[in-house]
Design an enzyme around this catalytic site. Structure first.
Site, PDB file in Angstrom:
ATOM      1  N   ASN A   9       0.876  -1.182   0.000  1.00 20.98           N
ATOM      2  CA  ASN A   9       0.000   0.000   0.000  1.00 20.98           C
ATOM      3  C   ASN A   9       0.908   1.224   0.000  1.00 20.98           C
ATOM      4  O   ASN A   9       1.484   1.569   1.026  1.00 20.98           O
ATOM      5  CB  ASN A   9      -0.885  -0.045   1.257  1.00 20.98           C
ATOM      6  CG  ASN A   9      -1.687   1.231   1.439  1.00 20.98           C
ATOM      7  OD1 ASN A   9      -1.799   2.040   0.526  1.00 20.98           O
ATOM      8  ND2 ASN A   9      -2.249   1.405   2.630  1.00 20.98           N
ATOM      9  N   LYS A  11       0.122   4.247  -0.276  1.00 22.99           N
ATOM     10  CA  LYS A  11      -0.529   5.428   0.329  1.00 22.99           C
ATOM     11  C   LYS A  11      -0.318   6.662  -0.563  1.00 22.99           C
ATOM     12  O   LYS A  11      -0.268   6.526  -1.783  1.00 22.99           O
ATOM     13  CB  LYS A  11      -0.004   5.664   1.751  1.00 22.99           C
ATOM     14  CG  LYS A  11      -0.079   4.411   2.600  1.00 22.99           C
ATOM     15  CD  LYS A  11       0.138   4.685   4.061  1.00 22.99           C
ATOM     16  CE  LYS A  11       0.182   3.369   4.811  1.00 22.99           C
ATOM     17  NZ  LYS A  11       0.175   3.523   6.253  1.00 22.99           N
ATOM     18  N   HIS A  95      -9.388   1.004   4.831  1.00 22.56           N
ATOM     19  CA  HIS A  95      -8.105   1.097   5.539  1.00 22.56           C
ATOM     20  C   HIS A  95      -8.313   1.986   6.769  1.00 22.56           C
ATOM     21  O   HIS A  95      -9.132   2.917   6.743  1.00 22.56           O
ATOM     22  CB  HIS A  95      -7.047   1.706   4.612  1.00 22.56           C
ATOM     23  CG  HIS A  95      -5.670   1.657   5.183  1.00 22.56           C
ATOM     24  ND1 HIS A  95      -5.219   2.586   6.088  1.00 22.56           N
ATOM     25  CD2 HIS A  95      -4.655   0.783   4.999  1.00 22.56           C
ATOM     26  CE1 HIS A  95      -3.981   2.289   6.441  1.00 22.56           C
ATOM     27  NE2 HIS A  95      -3.612   1.190   5.796  1.00 22.56           N
ATOM     28  N   GLU A  97      -6.755   4.374   7.893  1.00 23.51           N
ATOM     29  CA  GLU A  97      -6.599   5.817   7.627  1.00 23.51           C
ATOM     30  C   GLU A  97      -7.870   6.395   6.999  1.00 23.51           C
ATOM     31  O   GLU A  97      -8.205   7.566   7.226  1.00 23.51           O
ATOM     32  CB  GLU A  97      -5.356   6.050   6.754  1.00 23.51           C
ATOM     33  CG  GLU A  97      -4.083   5.836   7.565  1.00 23.51           C
ATOM     34  CD  GLU A  97      -2.887   5.334   6.782  1.00 23.51           C
ATOM     35  OE1 GLU A  97      -2.876   5.422   5.538  1.00 23.51           O
ATOM     36  OE2 GLU A  97      -1.941   4.833   7.425  1.00 23.51           O
ATOM     37  N   GLU A 167      -5.264  -5.155  10.730  1.00 25.34           N
ATOM     38  CA  GLU A 167      -4.244  -4.135  10.925  1.00 25.34           C
ATOM     39  C   GLU A 167      -4.513  -3.397  12.231  1.00 25.34           C
ATOM     40  O   GLU A 167      -5.329  -2.452  12.248  1.00 25.34           O
ATOM     41  CB  GLU A 167      -4.273  -3.141   9.767  1.00 25.34           C
ATOM     42  CG  GLU A 167      -3.998  -3.782   8.421  1.00 25.34           C
ATOM     43  CD  GLU A 167      -3.406  -2.773   7.465  1.00 25.34           C
ATOM     44  OE1 GLU A 167      -2.284  -3.004   7.006  1.00 25.34           O
ATOM     45  OE2 GLU A 167      -4.039  -1.738   7.201  1.00 25.34           O
ATOM     46  N   GLY A 173       2.624   2.018  10.736  1.00 29.16           N
ATOM     47  CA  GLY A 173       3.560   3.125  10.569  1.00 29.16           C
ATOM     48  C   GLY A 173       4.267   3.548  11.849  1.00 29.16           C
ATOM     49  O   GLY A 173       4.906   4.587  11.897  1.00 29.16           O
ATOM     50  N   SER A 213       3.593  -2.386  10.372  1.00 29.23           N
ATOM     51  CA  SER A 213       5.054  -2.404  10.501  1.00 29.23           C
ATOM     52  C   SER A 213       5.667  -3.772  10.170  1.00 29.23           C
ATOM     53  O   SER A 213       6.603  -4.214  10.844  1.00 29.23           O
ATOM     54  CB  SER A 213       5.468  -1.937  11.901  1.00 29.23           C
ATOM     55  OG  SER A 213       5.024  -0.618  12.124  1.00 29.23           O
TER      56      SER A 213
HETATM   57  C1  PEP Z   1      -0.594  -0.062   6.019  1.00 30.52           C
HETATM   58  O1  PEP Z   1      -0.546   1.007   5.477  1.00 30.52           O
HETATM   59  O2  PEP Z   1      -1.579  -0.774   5.812  1.00 30.52           O
HETATM   60  C2  PEP Z   1       0.495  -0.464   6.906  1.00 30.52           C
HETATM   61  C3  PEP Z   1       0.407  -1.607   7.507  1.00 30.52           C
HETATM   62  O3  PEP Z   1       1.566   0.393   7.031  1.00 30.52           O
HETATM   63  P1  PEP Z   1       3.008   0.069   7.697  1.00 30.52           P
HETATM   64  O4  PEP Z   1       3.474  -1.223   7.078  1.00 30.52           O
HETATM   65  O5  PEP Z   1       3.855   1.219   7.331  1.00 30.52           O
HETATM   66  O6  PEP Z   1       2.785  -0.078   9.158  1.00 30.52           O
END
Ligand code: PEP
Length: 249
Positions: A9, A11, A95, A97, A167, A173, A213
């Site tokens: 992703n 973003k 997601h 976000e 998630e 992040g 992460s």
């Molecule tokens: C994500 O954007 O879905 C995500 C898991 O980001 P990161 O791997 O940076 O934590």
């Protein structure tokens, strides 16, 4: 039996030129990867560029969001049929976000899942609790609501198409990964919910990705868990070598 699925992703990162370089790097680095599905989800404006790079390769294209209506007076939105037209086969839905900053709810998530399926695309439905919710002992209730409401009104055949991404918001992040056991516990919970919703066969077939992460140095342990079928990756998907290392876990 469940093919692992690693999705990047991107973003709000990478213009077309940068996206082309990254996609080419990934395609080259994962060209021999077998038994794993690899998906890149660039911003809308780079979809066509990345579609051209991945055409004819083992890498697939995904979008980061969708709107549930097909056409009409919905300024700024993009429909499932337009995503299909540009070459997407996957669409990330709800997601965290989107939930946090753009008013995504379980109801809109469900409408989007249905719109994606209607266009023959695969939704990646994101679920997961915030740190405050986990600390308040609400993780199970939140994740259950995300799963149950997100999947309302779907047939067994439709459910089988769907990918769930667990998630935990506190791990996205932040560099804080859920431990493999923490992740596995929630994945097992989700699989038991899927069994209630669609039955044993559906639950056994549906793939559940972990996201938060995920990095080359923790992917192996996460992927070794029985109910973790892949990863949805943000930060580590922005460099071809780290993303390829995840694909080759
Ligand atoms: C994500 O954007 O879905 C995500 C898991 O980001 P990161 O791997 O940076 O934590």
């Amino acid at each position: 039996m469940r093919t692992p699925i690693i999705a990047g992703n991107w973003k709000l990162n990478k213009n077309r030129a940068e996206a082309e370089v990254l996609a080419k790097g990934v395609v080259e680095a994962v060209k021999d990867a077998k038994g794993v599905e690899v998906i890149l989800c660039p911003v809308f404006t780079a979809l066509e560029t990345v579609a051209r790079v991945v055409a004819g390769t083992n890498v697939k294209l995904g979008a980061q969001d969708v709107y549930w209506e097909e056409t009409g007076a919905f300024t700024g939105e993009v429909s499932g049929s337009l995503l299909k037209d540009i070459g997407c086969t996957y669409v990330i839905v709800a997601h965290s976000e989107r939930r946090q900053f753009f008013g995504e709810t379980n109801e809109t998530a469900n409408k989007k899942v249905k719109a994606v399926l209607k266009n023959g695309l695969t939704p990646i439905l994101c679920v997961g609790e915030t740190l405050a919710e986990r600390e308040a002992g609400k993780m199970e209730a939140v994740v259950s609501a995300h799963v149950r409401h997100g999947l309302v009104g779907l047939s067994v055949a439709e459910l089988e198409q769907i990918v769930i991404a667990y998630e935990p918001v506190w791990a996205i992040g932040t560099g804080k990964t859920a431990t493999p056991q923490q992740a596995q516990d929630v994945h097992a919970l989700i699989r038991s919910l899927l069994k209630e919703i669609g039955g044993e066969t559906v639950a056994a077939k549906m793939r559940i990705q972990y996201g938060g992460s995920v990095k080359p140095d923790n992917v192996k342990e996460l992927m070794a868990q029985p109910d973790i079928d892949g990863a949805l990756v943000g930060g580590a998907s922005l460099k071809a070598d780290s993303f390829a290392a995840l694909v080759k876990f």
